[in-house]
Design a protein around this motif. Structure first.
Motif: not given
Length: 540
Positions: A113, A121, A123-124, A171, A173-177
């Protein structure tokens, strides 16, 4: 069917300091497994393991670099499986610390990141541009002192770290996280884990607009000058306790509900009355956390009014929620030392403390060593490992004093903790509390008796709670269930006192008081359970 965790006594193990079986001076999973009978014999129902995952150990495991493996300091996945199996043989559940709000800066995802603004990554973690003058994007502060923002020259941006600079915040707000973190929890559930202690559970989300926090309500001239105390100069409304947190708690609960008898307990990092409010909010209903605890009872306040406000405040704020109460853990000065000015004898204080907490409504937590009446270790700078203490000594003493090794045998090397040199010293003042010194009349015996008494009395595990209006320093409340009532009375001072009680009361369970007719005599740090039917008048 009543869930196991509602009546549980949970024993916290700090793995680095419980038992070292390989001689390197650091506790390990094999050592914990060997010592589990001690926990079971106390009467505990579960153990909570502080972090054991792969980590550079900048914050003693609260900086995770691999969420699905055991750090070699502690052993292997096979050692973990063996621990789970042995615990279950002894009737003990096992929960572990999950540090989801942030990772280590050495985690592969953060290294990726930070490398650029356009990698998979990128925005992770929480990144932000500087202000026009190059300053951080807002005034958010780190719990460990200074700004919560650290400059990264490769991206020419700041990243958020609520704790150490080596603990960057995910983060959320990132659904992947979110999806990935849930998958790491599933990994451990599939190995037979019984639940999670969720570190800093109210820190997951941040304000996406990055608004600065407003100033707190304080008088500057009365604020402690300790550097880390500057964190308290703000109202933390934008960097934690965000409403988006609730939806993620529900996602975690949905995952746990796929398994049988799983429990989540959240650590609410918040001070004062607000901590009780957040606990209530996070445990309301059946779709969030099973229970939560805060630092409300982990501070210096030792008054009847304080304990009453904590318990009644939670009950009034979340009648369908569930609390966990503890007096000590790995982050605070041990309670026998913390409250010692209210007692002439620390052993008597330790016995009063267990009688008191075992009478509280909710789930109960014990921190390793408190069943021995263990005290805070007095360390010099050269012996420290805790980052805040190393940075701000001597104003900040740090957390090492409550993390020194468990003492098993007073006459052995490191009091039986290790055959080598322990990572923190075992000093004579702590070694004298060793398990092999805990005979008749000891603090450990009091813990066993009091836990057994609690388990045998539904009034204490399931009963309604009604506080009695008595003046300081007397804490008194009634626990009642199915026609049986116990009035629990505690003298939170060094001064003996006498109370008058109604007819029909009898002393039960562990106590150090006397009842002569209607006269109840409480010595310094006196404690008593009075059994009776119906209401019982108690007056000063």
């Amino acid at each position: 069917m009543r869930e196991w965790w509602r009546d549980a006594v949970i024993y916290q193990i700090y793995p680095r300091s419980f038992q070292d079986d390989d001689g390197d001076g650091i506790g390990d999973l094999k050592g914990i497994t060997r010592r589990l009978p001690h926990v079971a014999e106390l009467g505990a129902d579960a153990i909570w393991l502080s972090p054991i995952f792969t980590s550079p150990m900048a914050d003693m495991g609260y900086d995770v670099s691999d969420y699905t493996d055991i750090d070699p300091l502690f052993g292997t996945l096979e050692d973990f499986d063996a621990l789970i199996a042995r615990a279950h043989e002894l009737g003990l559940k096992v929960i572990v610390d999950q540090v989801l709000s942030h990772s280590s800066s050495k985690h592969p995802f953060f290294e990726e990141s930070r490398s650029s603004r356009d990698n998979p990554k990128a925005d992770w973690y929480v990144w932000a541009d500087p202000l026009p003058d190059g300053a951080p994007p807002n005034n958010w502060a780190s719990v460990f002192g200074g700004s919560a923002w650290e400059w990264e020259p490769r991206r020419r941006q700041y990243y958020l770290h609520n704790f150490l600079t080596s603990q960057p915040d995910f983060n959320f707000h990132n659904s992947e996280v979110q999806d990935w973190l849930l998958s790491t929890m599933k990994f451990w559930l599939d190995r037979g884990l019984d639940g999670f202690r969720l570190d800093t559970v109210n820190y997951y989300f941040h304000d996406p607009e990055l608004r600065s926090n407003p100033p707190g309500d304080f008088e500057p001239e009365k604020i402690d000058s300790t550097p880390t105390e500057t964190y308290g100069w703000q109202k933390h409304v934008f960097d934690k306790n965000r409403p988006e947190n609730l939806a993620f708690l529900e996602r975690m609960r949905e995952l746990c509900d796929r398994y049988e008898d799983i429990m989540m307990v959240g650590e609410v990092g918040e001070d004062g009355d607000r901590s009780i409010e957040v606990m209530a909010e996070y445990t309301a209903g059946t779709e969030r956390l099973h229970m939560a605890y805060s630092f409300a009872m982990l501070g210096p306040n030792f008054s009847a009014g304080h304990f009453r406000r904590c318990i009644a405040g939670f009950q009034n704020g979340a009648p369908d929620g569930w609390p966990k109460w503890s007096f000590s853990n790995h982050d605070v000065v041990r309670h026998v030392t913390r409250w010692s000015k209210h007692a002439e004898d620390e052993t008597v204080l330790a016995k009063q403390a267990v009688a008191m907490i075992m009478s509280f409504p909710g789930t109960i937590g014990i921190y390793q060593g408190e069943e021995l009446g263990q005290t805070e270790a007095d360390l010099v700078y050269e012996e420290l490992t805790d980052p805040p203490a190393l940075r701000f000594w001597p104003e900040v003493k740090g957390r090492d004093g409550c993390r020194t090794p468990m003492v098993w045998a007073a006459g052995e090397n490191a009091a039986g903790f290790s055959s080598g040199t322990p990572w923190l010293p075992v000093k004579p003042a702590q070694a004298i509390h060793a398990v092999d010194q805990q005979g008749q009349g000891s603090v450990m015996e009091a813990y066993k008796r009091t836990i057994s008494y609690r388990k045998a009395n539904p009034a204490l595990t399931r009963g309604e709670t009604e506080f009695l209006d008595l003046p300081e320093p007397i804490l008194a409340f009634r626990r009642s269930h199915d026609g049986h009532a116990l009035t629990c009375v505690f003298n939170l001072s060094k001064t003996p006192t006498t109370l008058t009680v109604g007819d029909g009361a009898e002393i039960e369970g562990p106590h150090n008081a006397t009842l002569e007719g209607t006269t109840l005599k409480l010595p310094a740090n006196g404690h008593v359970y009075l059994a009776h039917e119906g209401a019982l008048d108690v007056s000063a």
